[in-house]
Design a protein around this motif. Structure first.
Motif, PDB file in Angstrom:
ATOM      1  N   LEU A   1       0.263  -1.514  19.498  1.00 49.16           N
ATOM      2  CA  LEU A   1       1.247  -2.425  20.581  1.00 49.16           C
ATOM      3  C   LEU A   1       2.457  -2.785  19.991  1.00 49.16           C
ATOM      4  N   GLU A   2       2.176  -3.331  18.376  1.00 42.29           N
ATOM      5  CA  GLU A   2       3.358  -3.768  17.743  1.00 42.29           C
ATOM      6  C   GLU A   2       4.403  -2.727  17.366  1.00 42.29           C
ATOM      7  N   SER A   3       3.891  -1.380  17.341  1.00 43.02           N
ATOM      8  CA  SER A   3       4.957  -0.474  16.998  1.00 43.02           C
ATOM      9  C   SER A   3       5.548   0.080  18.376  1.00 43.02           C
ATOM     10  N   SER A   4       5.043  -0.180  19.364  1.00 45.56           N
ATOM     11  CA  SER A   4       5.270   0.586  20.555  1.00 45.56           C
ATOM     12  C   SER A   4       6.842  -0.062  20.975  1.00 45.56           C
ATOM     13  N   GLU A   5       7.514   0.600  22.188  1.00 49.11           N
ATOM     14  CA  GLU A   5       8.749   0.255  22.751  1.00 49.11           C
ATOM     15  C   GLU A   5       8.143  -0.878  23.826  1.00 49.11           C
ATOM     16  N   PHE A   6       8.572  -2.023  23.952  1.00 52.04           N
ATOM     17  CA  PHE A   6       7.862  -3.167  25.007  1.00 52.04           C
ATOM     18  C   PHE A   6       8.973  -3.530  25.772  1.00 52.04           C
ATOM     19  N   ALA A   7       8.708  -4.342  26.837  1.00 57.83           N
ATOM     20  CA  ALA A   7       9.470  -5.236  27.505  1.00 57.83           C
ATOM     21  C   ALA A   7       8.597  -6.348  28.001  1.00 57.83           C
ATOM     22  N   ASP A   8       9.106  -7.617  28.063  1.00 54.88           N
ATOM     23  CA  ASP A   8       8.514  -8.669  28.781  1.00 54.88           C
ATOM     24  C   ASP A   8       9.360  -8.860  30.155  1.00 54.88           C
ATOM     25  N   LEU A   9       8.605  -8.772  31.375  1.00 53.03           N
ATOM     26  CA  LEU A   9       9.123  -8.563  32.680  1.00 53.03           C
ATOM     27  C   LEU A   9       8.611  -9.728  33.596  1.00 53.03           C
ATOM     28  N   GLY A  10       9.217 -10.057  34.752  1.00 49.80           N
ATOM     29  CA  GLY A  10       8.777 -10.724  35.709  1.00 49.80           C
ATOM     30  C   GLY A  10       8.827 -12.291  35.313  1.00 49.80           C
ATOM     31  N   ASP A  11       8.183 -12.970  36.178  1.00 55.18           N
ATOM     32  CA  ASP A  11       8.235 -14.331  36.132  1.00 55.18           C
ATOM     33  C   ASP A  11       6.922 -15.089  36.816  1.00 55.18           C
TER      34      ASP A  11
END
Length: 277
Positions: A143-153
């Motif tokens: 997970l640390e090496s992946s492309e990630f995004a924090d979305l929503g609220d």
């Protein structure tokens, strides 16, 4: 290996709860020292699970069903461990996978085995396989090496982290796309507003869901929605014409995987909230 046929949306409109679950719901993926596989005719995706406890589990099946001499002769494989520490052995090379770590195994790999480090806390390898026309390298991702995004609220109950693992900008593949989404505490909705992508199918695997909790998984055409009740460590098949969304009685994590005409994560046709019926 269990087989599921593709369904036409006009036919699915007539399904009752039992028939919906029979066609799209995958209730059991993990059994001690067994390999569980479901082949869907939706883009020939295979959804499966392996839970080695006392002995290794070998990637093998009725090869007549696939028309090959070994499982990955013309297929690729995505693996995400959702249990204790384990090891995947691919043609003699060993890859250790902790919880939520991913391994892509390329076409042409002849021998794949799954092992657990501790039988009291066995690994649970969630598997997705799609047909492949080219061999890509076997690669591990965290997970640390992946492309990630924090979305929503929290206001919309959809605050979440999306990790893209096997995709156009990550681990390379022929057509398999795979990743993981974690909803934060107090959040319940996924993939809403909804979308479809007629160029490829999708499968969801829900986990980290409390025993007494459920996810109401929404499917069907935008103007003919249906639902399937999902529990912990269950999967659901989503045809290319169907939305795929859900709301839980608790927060949860889910693995999404796609197969079809391309490997673009953002290939989707949005559905406005006003369209849903």
């Amino acid at each position: 290996m269990e087989r599921r046929f593709a369904s036409h949306p006009n036919e699915v409109k007539q399904f009752d709860t039992g028939r919906l679950r029979q066609e799209f719901h995958v209730p059991v993926l993990f059994a001690a020292d067994e390999l569980k596989l479901v082949l869907t005719h939706e883009d020939r995706m295979i959804v499966g699970g392996a839970m080695p406890v006392k002995e290794p589990v070998v990637l093998a099946t009725d090869l007549k069903e696939l028309g090959v001499t070994y499982f990955l002769e013309r297929r690729e494989l995505g693996i995400i461990n959702v249990g204790g520490k384990g090891t995947v052995v691919a043609d003699g090379a060993e890859y250790e996978l902790n919880a939520k770590e991913c391994l892509y195994v390329g076409a042409g790999t002849k021998d794949v085995q799954f092992k657990s480090a501790d039988s009291a806390n066995p690994a649970k390898f969630y598997l997705n396989s799609a047909p492949a026309h080219k061999t890509y390298p076997t690669v591990k991702a965290t997970l640390e090496s992946s492309e990630f995004a924090d979305l929503g609220d929290i206001k919309n109950s959809n605050e979440r982290s999306i990790h893209r693992l096997i995709h156009a900008n990550g681990i390379q593949s022929c057509q398999l796309v795979m990743g993981l989404t974690q909803l934060k505490p107090g959040n319940m909705w996924n993939t809403m507003p909804a979308h479809t992508h007629p160029r490829r199918m999708e499968a969801y695997f829900y986990f980290e869901l409390p025993e007494d909790a459920v996810v109401v998984h929404l499917m069907g055409e935008p103007k003919e929605t249906r639902h399937i009740i999902m529990r912990n460590e269950e999967a659901v098949i989503s045809p290319s014409w169907s939305i795929h969304s859900g709301v839980g009685t608790s927060n949860y994590t889910f693995i999404w995987s796609m197969a079809g005409d391309n490997i673009r994560y953002d290939d989707m046709d949005p559905v406005s909230m006003k369209e849903l019926q």
